[in-house]
Design an enzyme around this catalytic site. Structure first.
Site, PDB file in Angstrom:
ATOM      1  N   GLU A  24     -48.942 -12.435 -21.230  1.00  0.00           N
ATOM      2  CA  GLU A  24     -49.188 -13.139 -22.268  1.00  0.00           C
ATOM      3  C   GLU A  24     -48.422 -14.402 -22.437  1.00  0.00           C
ATOM      4  OE1 GLU A  24     -49.512 -11.565 -26.293  1.00  0.00           O
ATOM      5  OE2 GLU A  24     -50.468  -9.602 -25.539  1.00  0.00           O
ATOM      6  N   GLU A  42     -48.049  -3.876 -25.868  1.00  0.00           N
ATOM      7  CA  GLU A  42     -46.624  -4.291 -26.352  1.00  0.00           C
ATOM      8  C   GLU A  42     -45.883  -3.255 -27.269  1.00  0.00           C
ATOM      9  OE1 GLU A  42     -46.382  -8.210 -28.774  1.00  0.00           O
ATOM     10  OE2 GLU A  42     -45.847  -9.069 -27.091  1.00  0.00           O
TER      11      GLU A  42
END
Ligand code: GLA
Length: 592
Positions: free
Chosen positions: A232, A156
């Site tokens: 995710e 991320e």
């Protein structure tokens, strides 16, 4: 053997389209002898793949000192045996509610804001680490007959930075080290995150908990082609000490999963099985808009309200997901594996031997050294643990306020041997002013390093000195105690209290407590410490993690393989003070 590639529309294995139905399970959050059971549970839920991070700081506690890097390889072998593909996310940064987002304290201490950038010193350290780690992955890629089908670049990154040169160099490094399977990045489905966090030529994936259509539409604006994947899917969430326990309704989560799959996408459930942040490895967040606000340390349990709970049991969310996933399976789903045994009869023990905290520090801590200005945990090479600072207030002088400037995170303070208060980051001044001369002792504890946002990697300890009135006090003596000092059971047993001399604690004292729990029918259990406040607990030398009366977590998970039939040695390192009757209790987990 297989040829796994990113096609124009789908993932393809040997030319055939495949959908990844993956679930996150961190090998470092599950006792190794339970990996097989948990992986079989993933298969039974309807998954065909497992995803794991790799925490650098766990495997390299000191520069060049490596610990069980082969664990990753063993886990990947267990995944293959369970009939699962594997996705590996080697970091170097992983977030994951893990201490310092997986980065070693010895790296973030000296480098500060240079981490996660093109900085040459940072990259050289990462290269050295990847050189050691990546062979575990490379040997187990699918084209060599192993389970590994994809490897992530960073984590991320678009939620943190925008150094494209760094990301490209990291991707090139992974290729140099022999990664042949597809690389990918994962980011929030927002324009700035995707532009900052993805790399041309590398698959981009997105992370979210709901609104799949919108998330994928945003991804499509950046990547018109290629398979869609939610890397995710947050089907649960984690807890912070002092906050409410977080849950997500199974039906709502199952509907969100259905929406992802209906979009034709692949998915990775975050988490499929969360496990436990044993041994004080839980990280912390900072609240507030720009993540500079108050510290919120993460609890020890990483149950995550996941479909497979902390004990490895199927929850209602498991059954709801299994129903959704069954429609996408090649054949009937396997049965659930038989559950690991649970503790037979519960047991309780009084912890009747005790060593004062000062002596624990003297014996197990580093040498006491003197500094002009208070050193940080990083300067003392303390990752998880405590530091005792001692400083003298010169005299004679009238009483003035005494303040621990830049305190992270908590300090129990004694003045001339008398307890004077507990200080925190938000309340760093002693309640009563201190006259000189006086001897001040501050026992400072880290509650976990920040794992997300711009304050990632910030140092712990007395980071801004000790002030009397507005004057710095110098000549600070400091001793650091790392939690891994307790790995040396012989040294721990050398402590006075642990030699079994009569040494019952005066009520309220911090220190190391010891007792023996007699168990019949060893198996999975929970441990409670009714009169303790905050600290760490070990069973037979295995550190279960931090406990804290603050909640919401009220008991700690004891993996069955840690307990033995008969006598079990328990150590409790209490850092704040104990109420009447220092006892521990183990019992079988309450019904799920
Ligand atoms: C992000 C991170 C994960 C984890 C989740 C929240 O998506 O990439 O490591 O921290 O948030 O659980």
């Amino acid at each position: 053997m297989g040829d796994f590639v990113v096609g124009d529309a789908d993932f393809e294995l040997d030319g055939r389209p495949v959908r990844l139905l993956s679930g996150a399970l961190h090998y470092f959050r599950v006792h190794e002898s339970q990996w097989g059971h948990r992986l079989a549970m993933l298969r039974a839920m309807g998954l065909n793949c497992v995803e794991t991070y790799v925490p650098w700081n766990l495997h390299e506690p000191r520069p060049g000192e490596l610990r069980d890097v082969a664990a990753l390889g063993r886990f990947l072998d267990a995944a293959a045996e369970a009939g699962l593909w594997a996705i590996v996310r080697p970091g170097p940064y992983i977030c994951a509610e893990w201490e310092n987002g997986g980065l070693p304290h010895w790296l973030t201490g000296p480098l500060g804001g240079r981490i996660r950038t093109r900085d040459a010193e940072y990259l050289a350290r990462v290269e050295r680490w990847f050189g050691v780690l990546l062979p575990q992955v490379v040997e187990r890629q699918i084209d060599r007959g192993g389970p590994v089908i994809m490897v992530q670049v960073e984590n991320e990154y678009g939620s943190y930075g925008s150094d494209q040169r760094y990301l490209r160099q990291l991707a090139a490094k992974l290729r140099d080290l022999g990664v042949r399977v597809p690389l990918f990045t994962s980011d929030g489905p927002e324009d700035h995150m995707l532009t900052g966090g993805s790399v041309p030529g590398v698959l981009a994936t997105v992370n979210f908990g709901s609104q799949a259509r919108e998330g994928f539409a945003t991804l499509r604006r950046h990547r018109p082609k290629g398979p869609l994947m939610c890397m995710e899917f947050w089907c649960g969430w984690f807890d912070h000490w002092g906050d409410e326990h977080v849950v997500r309704d199974p039906a709502d989560a199952a509907a969100a999963l259905r929406e992802i799959l209906a979009a034709g996408a692949s998915v990775n459930l975050y988490m499929a099985h969360g496990g436990t942040s044993f041994a004080g490895w839980a990280g912390a967040n900072r609240g507030g808009e720009l993540h500079g606000g108050p510290l919120h340390p993460d609890v020890t349990s990483y149950d995550y309200d996941a479909p497979i709970d902390e004990f490895g049991r199927a929850t209602p969310k498991f059954w709801a997901f299994r129903e959704v996933l069954a429609a996408y399976a090649d054949g009937p789903l396997p049965e659930l594996p038989s559950a690991p045994p649970e503790l037979g009869a519960g047991a309780e023990a009084e912890l009747d031997v005790w060593t004062p905290l000062g002596e624990v520090l003297d014996v197990l801590g580093g040498p006491e050294r003197a500094f002009g200005q208070a050193p940080t945990f990083e300067e003392l090479d303390v990752d998880r643990g405590v530091v005792r600072y001692r400083v003298d207030v010169p005299g004679p002088r009238q009483p003035y306020p005494l303040r621990a400037r830049g305190l992270r995170d908590r300090a129990v303070v004694h003045v001339d041997g008398v307890r004077a208060g507990v200080l925190t980051e938000d309340s760093p001044e002693l309640p009563s002013p201190v006259a000189g001369p006086a001897r001040v002792e501050l026992l400072v504890e880290s509650l976990g390093r920040v794992n997300y946002g711009p304050r990632l990697g910030e140092p712990k300890g007395l980071t801004g000195g000790v002030l009397h009135e507005r004057q710095f006090l110098h000549g600070v003596r400091a001793t650091g105690l790392r939690l891994d000092a307790f790995d040396d059971a012989e040294r721990v047993r050398g402590l006075r209290g642990l030699r079994g001399l009569p040494s019952r604690a005066p009520e309220g004292e911090a220190g190391l407590y010891r007792g023996s729990l007699s168990v019949e029918g060893a198996g999975d259990a929970v441990l409670e410490l009714p009169s303790f406040t905050r600290g760490f607990v070990w069973v037979n030398g295995f550190c279960l993690g931090r406990y804290w009366v603050l909640g919401p977590q009220e008991s700690l998970y004891v993996p069955g393989p840690v307990l033995r039939e008969g006598a079990n040695e328990v150590w409790v390192l209490e850092l704040e003070g104990v109420g009447a009757g220092a006892s521990v209790r183990v019992s079988a987990p309450a019904a799920g």
